[in-house]
Design an enzyme around this catalytic site. Structure first.
Site, PDB file in Angstrom:
ATOM      1  N   GLY A   1       0.822  -1.221   0.000  1.00 42.79           N
ATOM      2  CA  GLY A   1       0.000   0.000   0.000  1.00 42.79           C
ATOM      3  C   GLY A   1       0.847   1.258   0.000  1.00 42.79           C
TER       4      GLY A   1
ATOM      5  CB  SER B   1      -0.164   4.007  -4.536  1.00 45.92           C
ATOM      6  OG  SER B   1      -1.242   3.462  -3.798  1.00 45.92           O
ATOM      7  NE  ARG B   2      -4.907   5.988  -2.761  1.00 39.72           N
ATOM      8  CZ  ARG B   2      -5.774   5.760  -1.787  1.00 39.72           C
ATOM      9  NH1 ARG B   2      -6.085   6.725  -0.934  1.00 39.72           N
ATOM     10  NH2 ARG B   2      -6.336   4.580  -1.626  1.00 39.72           N
TER      11      ARG B   2
ATOM     12  CG  ASP C   1      -6.569  -7.630  -3.556  1.00 41.41           C
ATOM     13  OD1 ASP C   1      -6.294  -7.272  -2.387  1.00 41.41           O
ATOM     14  OD2 ASP C   1      -7.721  -7.942  -3.925  1.00 41.41           O
TER      15      ASP C   1
ATOM     16  CG  ASN D   1       1.026   1.459   4.904  1.00 43.64           C
ATOM     17  OD1 ASN D   1       0.795   2.183   5.873  1.00 43.64           O
ATOM     18  ND2 ASN D   1       0.597   1.773   3.675  1.00 43.64           N
TER      19      ASN D   1
ATOM     20  CB  SER E   1      -5.043   1.689  14.135  1.00 45.94           C
ATOM     21  OG  SER E   1      -5.828   2.772  14.564  1.00 45.94           O
TER      22      SER E   1
ATOM     23  CE1 TYR F   1      -8.263   0.644   9.931  1.00 49.18           C
ATOM     24  CE2 TYR F   1      -8.391   1.588  12.141  1.00 49.18           C
ATOM     25  CZ  TYR F   1      -7.742   1.466  10.916  1.00 49.18           C
ATOM     26  OH  TYR F   1      -6.576   2.151  10.689  1.00 49.18           O
TER      27      TYR F   1
ATOM     28  CB  ALA G   1     -11.712  -7.092  15.079  1.00 47.51           C
TER      29      ALA G   1
ATOM     30  CE  LYS H   1      -5.097  -1.113  10.588  1.00 48.31           C
ATOM     31  NZ  LYS H   1      -3.949  -1.317   9.688  1.00 48.31           N
TER      32      LYS H   1
ATOM     33  CB  ILE I   1      -1.879   9.915  10.221  1.00 48.93           C
ATOM     34  CG1 ILE I   1      -1.283   9.144  11.415  1.00 48.93           C
ATOM     35  CG2 ILE I   1      -0.796  10.475   9.312  1.00 48.93           C
ATOM     36  CD1 ILE I   1      -0.408   9.943  12.346  1.00 48.93           C
TER      37      ILE I   1
END
Ligand code: NAP
Length: 249
Positions: free
Chosen positions: A14, A16-17, A65, A92, A144, A157, A159, A161, A190
């Site tokens: 991940g 690219s951004r 993916d 990430n 997170s 989310y 669960a 993390k 962030i």
């Protein structure tokens, strides 16, 4: 001891951004050969590779993916073929699909768990043989603050993390004897596309719950990644580093 990554090869999922892009840029600037994956942002990925090459660095991008294990194996094979080693893996890639449990669809649960947690298994498993042979490696997993403290509307989310934290501690114990370190970074709020969706009232609440009183920048996560990737952190494994302006304390 500096945080130089000269001669090391890094793979970031991940990239690219957002936070991933910042990690890619900082680690390339620290001297690493950098490979990264992305899901859809072809143009952003090509631009990032070009930016690194223009600055004299080496970079490779893969549309992959993160949910697909076979693709993870292919990507790692290609990175090792191109750069000759793989020293640092940064898991990430991640998404949110927030909803209260009353309204959460099974697909929202499955998508988030697969993208955020299964992906960490995929890339860690696919890279571990290479790192074991090298008798060194650093795996850095992006969790997170929500995986530590929980958050209403994010059961899927949080669960995923929290799962990343448990996975990382277990793997750290499994592979420490081979000089492979596994650590977690738990960012707070962030500023990225992911958090750009939040409305102003929610953002104000987050800022006031953050002792440092502001949102973090992606580069502040990248600096912690650089430390955990470098030999300056050679005696650190199995930790969860909160990079959250004090939010989780
Ligand atoms: P972002 O701006 O939305 O970027 C997400 C990145 O992940 C993009 O590069 C995206 O690729 C990639 N990605 C998404 N799904 C993927 C998949 N299935 N396969 C491969 N790549 C995929 O997110 P971010 O804010 O930078 O977040 C990065 C990480 O930090 C995530 O794990 C997130 O949970 C964690 N985090 C973020 C915050 C925050 O406040 N922003 C806080 C705590 C933790 P495409 O460009 O191709 O879509």
């Amino acid at each position: 001891m500096s945080f130089s990554l000269e001669g090391k090869t890094v793979l970031v999922t991940g990239g690219s951004r957002g936070i991933g892009k910042s990690i890619v840029l900082e680690l390339a600037q620290a001297g690493a050969n950098v490979a990264f994956t992305y899901a859809r942002s072809v143009e952003a990925a090509e631009d990032l590779v070009q930016e690194i090459k223009d600055n004299g660095g080496k970079a490779l991008a893969f549309q992959a993916d993160a949910v697909n294990y076979e693709r993870a194996e292919e990507v790692i094979k290609d990175v090792v073929a191109e750069f000759g080693s793989l020293d640092v893996l940064v898991n990430n890639a991640g998404i949110t699909k927030d909803n209260l449990i009353m309204r959460m669809g099974e697909d929202q649960w499955d998508d988030v768990i697969e993208t955020n947690l299964k992906s960490v298994f995929n890339y860690s498993k696919a890279v571990i043989r290479t790192m074991m042979k090298q008798r060194k490696g650093s795996i850095i997993n992006i969790s997170s603050v929500v995986g530590v403290s929980g958050n209403a509307g994010q059961t899927n989310y949080s669960a995923s993390k929290a799962g990343v934290i448990g996975f990382s501690k277990s793997l750290a114990k499994e592979v420490a004897s081979r000089n492979i370190r596994v650590n977690v970074i738990a960012p707070g709020y962030i500023t990225t596309d992911m958090t750009g969706k939040l409305d102003e009232k929610v953002l104000d609440g987050i800022t006031s719950a953050t002792p440092l009183g502001r949102a973090g920048e992606a580069v502040e996560i990248a600096h912690s990644v650089q430390f955990l990737a470098s030999d300056a952190s050679s005696y650190i494994t199995g930790v969860v580093l909160n990079v959250d302006g004090g939010m989780a304390m």
